[in-house]
Design a protein around this motif. Structure first.
Motif, PDB file in Angstrom:
ATOM      1  N   ARG A  13       0.792  -1.234   0.000  1.00 33.75           N
ATOM      2  CA  ARG A  13       0.000   0.000   0.000  1.00 33.75           C
ATOM      3  C   ARG A  13       0.821   1.279   0.000  1.00 33.75           C
ATOM      4  NH1 ARG A  13      -3.568  -0.694   5.055  1.00 33.75           N
ATOM      5  NH2 ARG A  13      -1.909  -2.063   5.706  1.00 33.75           N
ATOM      6  N   ILE A  14       2.104   1.168   0.321  1.00 35.35           N
ATOM      7  CA  ILE A  14       2.950   2.358   0.396  1.00 35.35           C
ATOM      8  C   ILE A  14       4.306   2.081  -0.247  1.00 35.35           C
ATOM      9  CG2 ILE A  14       1.883   3.191   2.531  1.00 35.35           C
ATOM     10  CD1 ILE A  14       4.384   2.159   4.027  1.00 35.35           C
ATOM     11  N   ALA A  15       5.019   3.135  -0.553  1.00 26.96           N
ATOM     12  CA  ALA A  15       6.410   3.033  -0.980  1.00 26.96           C
ATOM     13  C   ALA A  15       7.286   3.316   0.234  1.00 26.96           C
ATOM     14  CB  ALA A  15       6.701   4.036  -2.086  1.00 26.96           C
ATOM     15  N   LEU A  16       8.373   2.595   0.330  1.00 20.67           N
ATOM     16  CA  LEU A  16       9.311   2.781   1.435  1.00 20.67           C
ATOM     17  C   LEU A  16      10.596   3.400   0.912  1.00 20.67           C
ATOM     18  CD1 LEU A  16       8.876  -0.697   3.142  1.00 20.67           C
ATOM     19  CD2 LEU A  16       7.923   1.485   3.890  1.00 20.67           C
ATOM     20  N   MET A  17      11.236   4.198   1.761  1.00 23.40           N
ATOM     21  CA  MET A  17      12.460   4.883   1.372  1.00 23.40           C
ATOM     22  C   MET A  17      13.382   4.990   2.569  1.00 23.40           C
ATOM     23  SD  MET A  17      12.743   8.662  -0.226  1.00 23.40           S
ATOM     24  CE  MET A  17      14.260   9.564  -0.203  1.00 23.40           C
ATOM     25  N   GLY A  18      14.666   4.771   2.317  1.00 22.85           N
ATOM     26  CA  GLY A  18      15.662   5.067   3.330  1.00 22.85           C
ATOM     27  C   GLY A  18      16.190   3.896   4.100  1.00 22.85           C
ATOM     28  N   ASN A  19      16.486   4.189   5.355  1.00 21.58           N
ATOM     29  CA  ASN A  19      16.885   3.272   6.409  1.00 21.58           C
ATOM     30  C   ASN A  19      18.368   2.992   6.509  1.00 21.58           C
ATOM     31  OD1 ASN A  19      15.486   2.249   8.658  1.00 21.58           O
ATOM     32  ND2 ASN A  19      15.946   0.188   7.989  1.00 21.58           N
ATOM     33  N   PHE A  51      10.437   0.273  -3.177  1.00 18.19           N
ATOM     34  CA  PHE A  51      11.475   0.629  -2.203  1.00 18.19           C
ATOM     35  C   PHE A  51      12.526   1.499  -2.861  1.00 18.19           C
ATOM     36  CE2 PHE A  51      15.630  -0.386  -0.175  1.00 18.19           C
ATOM     37  CZ  PHE A  51      15.401   0.314   1.000  1.00 18.19           C
ATOM     38  N   LEU A  52      12.845   2.621  -2.210  1.00 15.53           N
ATOM     39  CA  LEU A  52      13.898   3.522  -2.671  1.00 15.53           C
ATOM     40  C   LEU A  52      15.038   3.469  -1.659  1.00 15.53           C
ATOM     41  CD1 LEU A  52      11.098   5.853  -3.168  1.00 15.53           C
ATOM     42  CD2 LEU A  52      12.818   5.881  -4.950  1.00 15.53           C
ATOM     43  N   LEU A  53      16.171   2.981  -2.074  1.00 15.11           N
ATOM     44  CA  LEU A  53      17.332   2.900  -1.205  1.00 15.11           C
ATOM     45  C   LEU A  53      17.909   4.290  -0.988  1.00 15.11           C
ATOM     46  CD1 LEU A  53      19.439   1.091   0.246  1.00 15.11           C
ATOM     47  CD2 LEU A  53      20.703   1.068  -1.914  1.00 15.11           C
ATOM     48  N   SER A  54      18.051   4.677   0.260  1.00 14.19           N
ATOM     49  CA  SER A  54      18.654   5.976   0.577  1.00 14.19           C
ATOM     50  C   SER A  54      19.042   5.985   2.042  1.00 14.19           C
ATOM     51  CB  SER A  54      17.687   7.129   0.282  1.00 14.19           C
ATOM     52  OG  SER A  54      16.647   7.167   1.233  1.00 14.19           O
TER      53      SER A  54
END
Length: 81
Positions: A13-19, A51-54
């Motif tokens: 349901r969502i996009a994830l970014m970071g971590n 997922f956006l890696l950042s």
């Protein structure tokens, strides 16, 4: 945040970014630390997309150039799914 858990609960349901930790990994860690953290983040949240890696926040001005380049390298080589 536990990326694997958040991906499991909300990933459709969502996009994830970071971590990637801004200070302990990007600023103070080695290039190997960056690679390990980036690969784990991709493993935890990459499957199925969204997922956006950042970094978890930003890259400070004193972040080693080698660590930034390593993050880009891992994203290009390991982040294709």
């Amino acid at each position: 945040m536990n990326l694997a858990l958040v991906k499991k609960l909300y990933g459709s349901r969502i996009a994830l970014m970071g971590n990637l930790p801004t200070t302990s990994v990007m600023l103070k860690g080695s290039a190997e630390d960056v690679e390990k953290a980036a690969r784990k983040a991709i493993d935890d949240a990459g499957a199925g997309g969204g997922f956006l890696l950042s970094t978890g926040d930003q890259c400070g001005r004193d972040t080693p150039e080698a660590n930034i380049f390593k993050l880009v390298e891992v994203a290009r080589t390991y982040g294709k799914y």
